[in-house]
Motif scaffolding. Structure first.
Motif, PDB file in Angstrom:
ATOM      1  N   UNK A 100      -1.579 -28.550   2.457  1.00  0.00           N
ATOM      2  CA  UNK A 100      -0.852 -27.974   3.593  1.00  0.00           C
ATOM      3  C   UNK A 100      -1.558 -28.107   4.939  1.00  0.00           C
ATOM      4  N   UNK A 101      -2.899 -28.093   4.941  1.00  0.00           N
ATOM      5  CA  UNK A 101      -3.585 -28.212   6.230  1.00  0.00           C
ATOM      6  C   UNK A 101      -3.263 -29.553   6.878  1.00  0.00           C
ATOM      7  N   UNK A 142      -2.024 -34.532   0.866  1.00  0.00           N
ATOM      8  CA  UNK A 142      -3.359 -34.031   1.211  1.00  0.00           C
ATOM      9  C   UNK A 142      -3.385 -32.532   1.470  1.00  0.00           C
ATOM     10  N   UNK A 165      -2.523 -36.234   7.941  1.00  0.00           N
ATOM     11  CA  UNK A 165      -3.467 -36.166   9.053  1.00  0.00           C
ATOM     12  C   UNK A 165      -4.192 -37.485   9.263  1.00  0.00           C
TER      13      UNK A 165
END
Lengths: 315, 812
Positions: B705-706, B703, B630
């Motif tokens: 799964x989100x 970082x 992300x």
């Protein structure tokens, strides 16, 4: 500027409150529970951590960590089998008596086998990071859990973070040992939707001997939270030969009953030894290990507590 | 709480047989086709195919086994595989000695059958369609761009697979009966003859003639099974079985020609129609489509009117699914590696909405899912369509099934799949009627010839090879040609546009421009090659049975391969999104933004497979940002890579007039293609696997799964009408109990509502997989999803097992 020290942030937390959550783990704790599964959460200082699994071996990285260490605190360590290459490689050993956790070796270790555990965040940065997962909170009825260590030890920072999260409409949970001045806990009241509240032992002497602090203030704070009408989820780590006896479980259940409607759920957390390996990352010693309680034992305890009219779950 | 229904004794027995039986090669089909082709060199394309199929329908064995209520198999023996020599056969002859002993998917072959094949096989070296393929591909491909690595076409023996990846029109068979088609086609013929065959009607007449030939043929085939049931009933001493056989005979004499009357008949008709499609071509992504929609109302009626108990309906469903599982196909050893585990890839789609947008779940939806979960079957693969109105109970059934079987079903989100179809020009009402075919490709059921699998072998665009051409003046440093089954080392020379070398480039924009130039060039060539392949197939291998039933063909008088279907598509898949996205990001970070190494140093490191540059490699892996966390800086390159490919391929126009569609489903070819791809800037060594599907590079999403999901969602998946594939693995511990199901559902919904199309969920631990490697016997039933279909983990070859374990580790 206020900053807070964290040792981890974990997404997809499924056991720290309702829905799926992101949990921010704050570093430092006044308690010294011998079964603690996150030993790196105890010290407030940054600590050098070494993960054997990630170490590529001294030959592969041309001993960068050794070269970087100003204290000669890194020596040749045990050999291990490298899964990727199928060859034996030589790893390292950190001489803890010489190491002052300066982190220079961690800077040099690209494989991130050596890391400096503990990172300082401003409230703004942490809130922004936690808000990245908002879509998951919204779809699952989840939110953010502030955990530790003992988050109340960094109360100014915690209040700022909680304030920010509430302003963004995020469900908040605070995971606490309850060992803090009421004045600190009181400041969190407007911003916390759910307290995950640990009760480790009802007997003050045992509590003091085993986890290094008395339980009086913990019990008082719990009663005050209940009086303030806050939602509580009581968490009881079930530790063999410490608090699993019928007398203590009954006493705990009676205390929960005293807390009244505030207690939404009681969680029995069976002791596990998955954290044992973590001790070796930050020290040379392993804690005393116990045999995890059996499923039958856990079920017995659950039934015993449930007989007091409490909503009890295991895990 | 979702619960498994009991399994009947009869079904238990068949399942045990299925798992215990080592498959063999059955040469009935081979013998009939070979004799027919040898005897009939005079027959042209569609008539040869139609009469060949008719001959199969009239002469193939019609086994009815003691345990069966639903019948049909393309050979004598249980679980045997037929042989399909018309498309390509050299590989079969090359490998004939190793089929019984190879480590992945072995097949027995009787000595006299082997002798017959060896005696006649040479005929096919000149007479299979594959033998003609090199004649139609442009000479310029072989002369100028062979060895590029972006496209798979090798020096010879290309395109060994037929056109596959389609779904028939089962409604016509179940609800109407093919008698109605016969009437229609006979009327059309009579009408045309009366008016005279004007214009192109000479061709249309042949089409109708072919349709009549095969439609009569499949009715005959069905009645031959009836005759076998009657024969067995006459000598059967067990009164219960005798009654079953007589009832089966009655049904088999009725169905196919006439509309089905019961659930049992609907299942039987679907099975034999699909078997007809398989006999005509071969199991190559030929999918069942929306099975629950074809048969559900019959089940509901039978149960309501007391003809069937729920238990009986479930038993029939179980037996049907086991029949589908029983169908086998011998693949070449190379192809077996990309689709291991005895699979015939007959994907079944469940759930979703009806043409009016209402939830379409019915009793068959649940029964089919129960079959898969209780019998622990990876084959046939299932796809479950989900939407805003999917009932709670179906969510639960889907999640519990995937927990029990591991990756079955895969989940498809209606909003995005339908949006992608509408971008292909399909109406909303028709888009609502989509199914998944082949691996994960959305396609409208019964009226859409999407040809989403290209020519099978070469339907993939290998993006990291295009990156290499971009930074190496058009030359792939690991130039190879996969000629049929062999890998041939080729001379190093520019095969793509010469955009210069990385060390000559002075800005990131130059790198990006070079990559885009290569991609535009190679996607254009991809389209050119497959369009030539389609030309050959349209001439030699039309599909008369499929065309007889597909909406649009009878109206237009055209085979599906001539563009007769109501909708047309042409699909491609890409491999290595994550690898290229990370590589571009690393070039930017290391050479331009942070100036850690010069473009010269990075180039030298890559050419030397990091030899002498290990420090740099470790820095890149450990210190640089990577797609999947992300991080907007890293993730923007995913969007660039995804869009560059989809824009390039979508520009292409197929011989049937439609635009091409982009896809991303690598099966396990990301591992195989990785073996032929030189070191990449993301720190990957030469030969290591490429990234899987649209997922980040293995172990680089650090970082959680989100962050992984939020990163993946940064490109528009509705531009991928040929499907996307996203694998997600969970530890069983994270998803315990009903609460765990709810949480998994929330993760899935977040992905879908954020623009995700498809998800495959594996609930396993790395340790479990490692133990399964060591003690395969104990893990016989562990199913993992390796792309559009699943396989028994213990049957997957070692490298793919290792890759799965690595990917699992990251989730710990």
């Amino acid at each position: 500027m206020i900053t807070g020290r964290l040792y981890d942030i974990q997404g997809f937390s499924v056991q720290d409150g309702p829905g799926i959550r992101t949990t921010a783990f704050l570093k430092g704790c006044p308690l010294r529970c011998p079964w603690c599964h996150s030993p790196e959460s105890q010290s407030f200082a940054k600590q050098l951590s070494w993960m054997n699994m990630r170490c590529l071996g001294l030959d592969a990285c041309s001993s960068r960590c050794m070269k970087a260490c100003p204290k000669d605190a890194i020596e040749v360590g045990p050999k291990k089998m490298d899964i990727a290459s199928g060859t034996e490689v030589t790893t390292i050993h950190v001489k803890r008596d010489l190491c002052d956790d300066c982190g220079k070796c961690a800077d040099a270790c690209y494989a991130e086998a050596l890391t400096l555990c503990g990172k300082d965040w401003t409230p703004e940065d942490l809130i922004a990071r936690l808000m990245q997962d908002k879509n998951f909170y919204d779809n699952s009825g989840g939110g953010v859990t502030i955990s530790g260590g003992e988050p109340l030890c960094q109360i100014d920072f915690v209040v700022e973070v909680l304030k920010g999260l509430k302003a963004n409409g995020v469900h908040t949970a605070l995971d606490t040992t309850g060992f803090a001045p009421w004045e600190a806990l009181e400041r969190t009241l407007p911003y916390v939707d759910l307290y995950l509240y640990d009760l480790k032992h009802m007997d003050n002497e045992k509590h003091k001997t085993v986890v290094a602090v008395p339980n009086k203030i913990i019990h008082e704070n719990a009663l005050k939270l209940a009086e303030a009408g806050k939602a509580l989820q009581i968490r009881i780590p079930v530790i063999p030969r410490f608090n699993e006896d019928e007398e203590n479980i009954r006493a705990t259940a009676e205390f929960c009953v005293k807390l009244g409607d505030s207690v939404k759920m009681v969680q029995l957390l069976p002791y596990h030894n998955l954290g044992v390996m973590k001790y070796l990352r930050i020290s040379d010693g392993k804690p005393v290990e116990a045999v995890p309680p059996s499923d039958e034992k856990m079920e017995q305890l659950r039934e015993l507590m449930a007989s007091y009219g409490l909503n009890v779950t295991i895990h | 709480m979702y619960q498994n229904a009991p399994i009947s004794e009869r079904v238990q027995k068949i399942r045990r047989m299925y798992r215990d039986k080592k498959p063999k090669i059955d040469i009935s089909r081979y013998r009939l086709v070979t004799e027919f082709y040898m005897d009939n060199p005079q027959l042209p394309g569609i008539l040869k195919r139609a009469k060949n199929l008719r001959n199969l329908f009239e002469n193939m064995p019609t086994p009815v086994r003691d345990h069966e209520l639903i019948v049909g198999h393309p050979g004598e023996e249980f679980r045997s595989s037929a042989v399909y020599p018309e498309h390509s056969f050299f590989w079969f002859l090359d490998e004939i000695d190793i089929f019984p002993t190879r480590d992945v998917d072995p097949y027995d072959l009787d000595p006299e059958d082997k002798e017959y094949i060896l005696k006649t096989g040479e005929f096919w070296l000149k007479n299979s369609t594959c033998a003609a393929i090199d004649e139609v591909f442009p000479d310029e491909y072989y002369r100028d761009i062979l060895g590029n690595g972006v496209l798979n076409f090798g020096p010879k023996n290309n395109s060994g697979s037929p056109i596959g990846h389609y779904c028939g029109n089962f409604w016509k068979v179940v609800d109407k009966g093919l008698g109605s088609i016969l009437e229609e086609v006979r009327a059309k013929k009579a009408d045309m003859l009366e008016k005279g065959l004007q214009g192109d009607e000479g061709q249309k007449f042949q089409f109708y003639r072919a349709v009549e030939t095969v439609t009569e043929g499949i009715i005959i085939y069905t009645k031959r099974y009836a005759a076998e049931c009657e024969r067995q009933a006459a000598v059967c001493t067990d009164p219960v079985r005798k009654a079953e056989l007589l009832q089966m005979a009655d049904s088999l004499n009725w169905i196919m020609e006439k509309p089905c009357r019961t659930y049992h008949e609907a299942l039987q008709a679907c099975f034999l129609y699909q078997l007809g499609l398989l006999l005509d071509s071969q199991p190559h992504g030929i999918s069942y489509g929306r099975l629950d929609q074809y048969v559900g109302k019959y089940a509901e009626r039978d149960i309501a009117e007391g003809r069937l108990t729920k238990e009986q309906a479930q038993e029939l469903t179980d037996m049907f699914i086991l029949k589908v599982a029983e169908i086998n196909k011998v693949w070449s050893t190379g192809a077996t590696k990309s689709g291991p585990g005895y699979t015939s890839g007959q994907l079944i789609t469940l759930g979703g909405v009806d043409r009016d947008g209402n939830d379409a779940t019915n009793v068959a939806t649940y029964m089919i899912m129960q079959s898969s979960a209780r019998l622990k079957l990876h084959n046939p693969p299932l796809a479950l369509r989900l939407h805003e109105g999917t009932p709670e109970e179906l969510w639960e059934a889907g999640i519990e099934t995937t927990k029990q079987v591991g990756g079955v079903p895969c989940f498809e989100w209606d909003d995005i799949a339908m949006e992608s179809l509408m971008r292909r020009g399909i109406t909303l009402e028709d888009a609502r009627n989509y199914c998944l075919i082949g691996c994960v490709e959305p396609c409208v059921c019964g009226c859409d010839f999407a040809n989403s699998g290209g020519d099978g072998n070469n339907a993939y665009t290998i993006l990291p090879a295009a990156l290499w051409c971009a930074i190496n003046n058009g030359t792939n440093p690991m130039a190879f040609g996969r000629g049929g089954n062999q890998e041939v080392k080729l001379e190093l020379k520019p095969t793509g546009p010469q955009c210069g070398y990385l060390y000559e480039m002075t800005s990131m924009q130059q790198v990006l421009d070079a990559y885009k130039t290569e991609m535009d060039f190679f996607t254009k060539w991809q389209v050119s090659m497959i369009n030539c392949y389609e030309y050959l197939y349209a001439m030699r291998n039309p599909l008369p049975l499929l065309s007889a039933t597909m909406d649009g063909c009878l109206e237009s008088g055209k085979d599906v391969l001539w563009g007769g279907a109501k909708y047309n598509g042409a699909g491609n898949s890409s491999i290595g999104h994550g690898t290229v996205a990370d590589s571009l990001n690393i070039i930017d970070q290391v050479c331009f933004r942070d100036k850690i190494a010069s473009t010269r140093e990075l180039y030298d490191a890559l050419i030397n497979d990091w030899e002498g540059y290990e420090d740099l490699r470790q820095y890149i892996v450990g210190r640089c940002s990577h797609f999947g966390n992300n991080d907007p800086e890293a993730d923007k390159y995913l969007k660039f890579v995804a869009d560059t490919y989809s824009e390039g391929i979508t520009r292409g126009i197929s011989p049937r007039g439609c635009h091409w569609s982009a896809g991303c489903w690598p099966v396990t070819l990301n591992v195989v293609m990785g073996m032929f791809t030189a070191a990449t800037p993301d720190g990957r060594h030469a030969g290591a696997p490429l990234s899987d599907g649209i997922s980040p590079v293995q172990s680089m999403d650090k970082s959680g799964p989100f962050a992984t999901i939020n990163s993946i969602l940064k490109f528009d998946q509705a531009n991928y009408a040929n499907g996307t594939l996203c694998n997600m693995k969970f530890h069983p511990t994270a998803l315990q109990g009903a609460e765990g199901d709810k949480k998994l559902r929330a993760v899935m919904e977040t992905y879908f509502k954020g623009g995700g199309m498809e998800l495959q969920i594996n609930v396993v631990s790395a340790n479990m997989l490692r133990e399964a490697q060591e003690k395969p016997k104990d893990y016989e039933d562990l199913v993992v999803r390796v792309a559009g279909f699943s396989a028994y983990f213990v049957e997957v070859y070692k490298e793919a097992q290792d890759d799965l374990i690595r990917r699992t580790e990251m989730s710990v």
